[in-house]
Design an enzyme around this catalytic site. Structure first.
Site, mmCIF file in Angstrom:
data_model
loop_
_atom_site.group_PDB
_atom_site.id
_atom_site.type_symbol
_atom_site.label_atom_id
_atom_site.label_comp_id
_atom_site.label_asym_id
_atom_site.label_seq_id
_atom_site.Cartn_x
_atom_site.Cartn_y
_atom_site.Cartn_z
ATOM 1 N N ASN A 102 1.078 -1.150 -0.083
ATOM 2 C CA ASN A 102 0.060 -0.023 0.015
ATOM 3 C C ASN A 102 0.888 1.193 -0.067
ATOM 4 O O ASN A 102 1.939 1.167 0.421
ATOM 5 C CB ASN A 102 -0.894 -0.111 1.217
ATOM 6 C CG ASN A 102 -1.983 0.809 1.071
ATOM 7 O OD1 ASN A 102 -2.140 1.670 0.157
ATOM 8 N ND2 ASN A 102 -3.063 0.842 2.168
ATOM 9 N N HIS A 122 0.791 5.397 1.043
ATOM 10 C CA HIS A 122 0.222 6.222 1.672
ATOM 11 C C HIS A 122 0.868 7.894 1.615
ATOM 12 O O HIS A 122 1.882 7.677 2.003
ATOM 13 C CB HIS A 122 -0.113 6.042 3.374
ATOM 14 C CG HIS A 122 -0.941 6.955 4.347
ATOM 15 N ND1 HIS A 122 -2.057 6.864 4.085
ATOM 16 C CD2 HIS A 122 -0.593 7.933 4.938
ATOM 17 C CE1 HIS A 122 -2.656 7.773 4.894
ATOM 18 N NE2 HIS A 122 -1.577 8.411 5.495
#
Ligand code: GAR
Length: 186
Positions: free
Chosen positions: A103, A105
Site C-alpha cells: 500500500n 500512503h
C-alpha cells in the site's frame, strides 16, 4: 515477469505510474470499487483490463473479496498494489496474499493515517511530511514499512504545491519499492 493487480478507488495516478514504470512486473488488471473512478479511463487508455466490483452487490466482505480473488486467480496474480484503494482489506484477501499486499500512503506513517493525510499534515503545520510504502496488516494504514521519503513543507507553501510534490514522489517510490521487493533487495 511477476503478475501484479492494482486496486484503486479514485483518480488512479499511482495505478498509471505503476503501469508505465513496470520492468520486473506486469500490471495484469485493475480492480475498482467505484463505478466512476477516473482510474477506469486510465485503464482503457493503457489497455489494461479493469473490473468494477460493487461491494453493495455482496452480502459480506468475504463474498466481495472472494469475487475479487477469482479474478486475481485467473491472472495468476502474485502481488497486489493498493493505489488509493479506500477500503479495508479483509481476511479473505489477506490470507490469499500473505505479505504480498503493498500500500502507499501520503504521509510519514505512523503520522497522519486515514483518508486526508496531506491536508492533515498541512493543517497541523508540521515541517516534514512525505510518503510511505508498506505491507498491509489488519489495521488502517498500519503494517510493515518498507520505504519512506520525506518532503519538507516550506514556509508559505501552498497546499496544492505540497499535493503535487507528494504525488510526484509517490509515482516513483511505489514502483521502485515493488521492484526492490520482487528483486529481493528489501
Ligand atoms: C494517493 O495519494 C495515495 O497515497 C492515497 O490516495 C491517493 C490516491 O491517488 N492513499 C491513501 O490515502 C491511503 N490511506 P491516485 O488515485 O491518483 O493514485
Amino acid at each position: 515477469m511477476v503478475n501484479v493487480a492494482v486496486f484503486a478507488s479514485g483518480n488512479g495516478s499511482n495505478f498509471e505510474a505503476l503501469v508505465r514504470r513496470a520492468k520486473l512486473y506486469e500490471v495484469r488488471c485493475l480492480i475498482v470499487d467505484q463505478e466512476n473512478a477516473y482510474a477506469i479511463t486510465r485503464a482503457k487508455n493503457l489497455n489494461i483490463p479493469y473490473y468494477f466490483i460493487d461491494r453493495d452487490q455482496y452480502q459480506s466482505r468475504k463474498d466481495y473479496e472472494s469475487a475479487i480473488l477469482k479474478i486475481l486467480d485467473s491472472y495468476q496474480i502474485e502481488w497486489i498494489a493498493l493505489a488509493g484503494y479506500m477500503r479495508i482489506v479483509g481476511q479473505t484477501l489477506m490470507k490469499a496474499y500473505p505479505n504480498h499486499i503493498l500500500n502507499i500512503h501520503p504521509s510519514l506513517l505512523p503520522l497522519f493515517p486515514g483518508k486526508q493525510a496531506i491536508l492533515d499534515a498541512y493543517e497541523n503545520q508540521v515541517k516534514l511530511t512525505g510518503v510511505t510504502v508498506f505491507i498491509i496488516d489488519e489495521g488502517i494504514d498500519t503494517g510493515k514499512i518498507v520505504a519512506q521519503e520525506a518532503i519538507t513543507i516550506k514556509e508559505n507553501m501552498k497546499l496544492e504545491d505540497l499535493e503535487n510534490q507528494i504525488h510526484q514522489v509517490e509515482h516513483e517510490i511505489f514502483s521502485n519499492t515493488l521492484h526492490d521487493l520482487i528483486g529481493g533487495k528489501i
